[in-house]
Design an enzyme around this catalytic site. Sequence first.
Site, mmCIF file in Angstrom:
data_model
loop_
_atom_site.group_PDB
_atom_site.id
_atom_site.type_symbol
_atom_site.label_atom_id
_atom_site.label_comp_id
_atom_site.label_asym_id
_atom_site.label_seq_id
_atom_site.Cartn_x
_atom_site.Cartn_y
_atom_site.Cartn_z
ATOM 1 N N GLU A 55 -7.647 -2.662 -9.490
ATOM 2 C CA GLU A 55 -7.225 -1.710 -8.467
ATOM 3 C C GLU A 55 -8.081 -1.820 -7.207
ATOM 4 O O GLU A 55 -7.581 -1.691 -6.096
ATOM 5 C CB GLU A 55 -7.249 -0.281 -9.017
ATOM 6 N N TYR A 138 -5.806 7.713 -4.881
ATOM 7 C CA TYR A 138 -4.933 6.672 -5.432
ATOM 8 C C TYR A 138 -5.579 5.970 -6.614
ATOM 9 O O TYR A 138 -4.974 5.828 -7.681
ATOM 10 C CB TYR A 138 -4.552 5.629 -4.365
ATOM 11 N N ASP A 156 1.009 3.977 -4.023
ATOM 12 C CA ASP A 156 0.546 2.891 -3.172
ATOM 13 C C ASP A 156 1.648 2.585 -2.155
ATOM 14 O O ASP A 156 2.691 3.240 -2.115
ATOM 15 C CB ASP A 156 0.130 1.665 -3.997
ATOM 16 N N CYS A 211 12.141 -4.300 -3.708
ATOM 17 C CA CYS A 211 12.268 -3.426 -2.540
ATOM 18 C C CYS A 211 11.129 -3.716 -1.566
ATOM 19 O O CYS A 211 10.325 -2.843 -1.227
ATOM 20 C CB CYS A 211 12.253 -1.964 -2.984
ATOM 21 N N CYS A 218 18.559 -5.965 -2.382
ATOM 22 C CA CYS A 218 19.330 -4.865 -2.966
ATOM 23 C C CYS A 218 20.234 -5.335 -4.099
ATOM 24 O O CYS A 218 20.551 -4.557 -5.007
ATOM 25 C CB CYS A 218 20.151 -4.163 -1.888
ATOM 26 N N CYS A 221 18.374 -4.877 -7.255
ATOM 27 C CA CYS A 221 17.755 -3.572 -7.481
ATOM 28 C C CYS A 221 18.517 -2.782 -8.547
ATOM 29 O O CYS A 221 19.741 -2.616 -8.448
ATOM 30 C CB CYS A 221 17.720 -2.766 -6.179
ATOM 31 N N CYS A 227 20.552 4.503 -4.233
ATOM 32 C CA CYS A 227 19.587 4.481 -3.128
ATOM 33 C C CYS A 227 20.154 5.185 -1.899
ATOM 34 O O CYS A 227 21.172 4.769 -1.330
ATOM 35 C CB CYS A 227 19.232 3.031 -2.797
#
Length: 310
Positions: A55, A138, A156, A211, A218, A221, A227
Amino acid sequence: MTASASSSSVSPVSPAAPAPAHALHSPVIAWFDEHARDLPWRRPEAGPWGVMVSEFMLQQTPVSRVLPVYEQWLARWPRPADLAAEAPGEAVRAWGRLGYPRRALRLHGAAVAITERHGGDVPSDHAQLLSLPGIGEYTAAAVASFAYGQRHAVLDTNVRRVFARASSGVEYPPNATTAAERRLARELLPDDEATAARWAAASMELGALVCTAKSPDCARCPVAGLCAWRLAGKPAYEGPPRRGQTYAGTDRQVRGKLLAVLREAVGAVPQSVLDTVWNEPVQRARALDGLVSDGLVEPLAHGMYRLPQG
């Protein structure tokens, strides 16, 4: 600012109502189960420390650049106490060219605190994670979620973009995380802890692979049919100018060149050697002063410099 819907020759396209949270969970998690990348910090053997290291390294840095440094880091410092026993300058040296090297100092500071306060084990409690040096909201949420399977909103850049498009109907989120985004993330969070942790990882991966910022795919997705941005006709972004990242000719580039010399050196380096890395003396001096101020470089007598020793 909410982007207005694009108009056709007949009538304006009405903004689509956001899909209910539960409708998004199953398809995104199912997609993740099939398409998630096999990354070392996702494997069980990585443990909480491996998750924490990843991270820190992944902030503003792509996976492809992180992978080799991550592997070397964990081989050298498999536990927080191993890193804590080293001088902070060794963390800066091992950071290599990942960029934003203050992250290395912060990770070293977190390792020291984990060793001193928690017996060398990364704490599972969110508040204890948040109290560690260099750990913000975060990172604390990400470690608690990804390492310990807890229920936290992990926001994020990738997740924020997915939520902006799927739920808010805009192409991009604001430049800085807002209270409204945090509220939306909490509303979208599944109630079950294990499902929530999986959702956090899945929505992040969806933003990273499908995305994306510039070329959202798309057709791939799993929630394209839900969406809000797509259903509204993909209205163009109308918010404040998005921040771009520049590097060439900046103080950041000069800092990187100076640090590269110090990382390669066995001992201290004279000012005369550092002077050769950049031909603009004012900018070079400003960059070196900044490195000293940030604790990344330690000045010695007689114009010598080295990575920090303690």
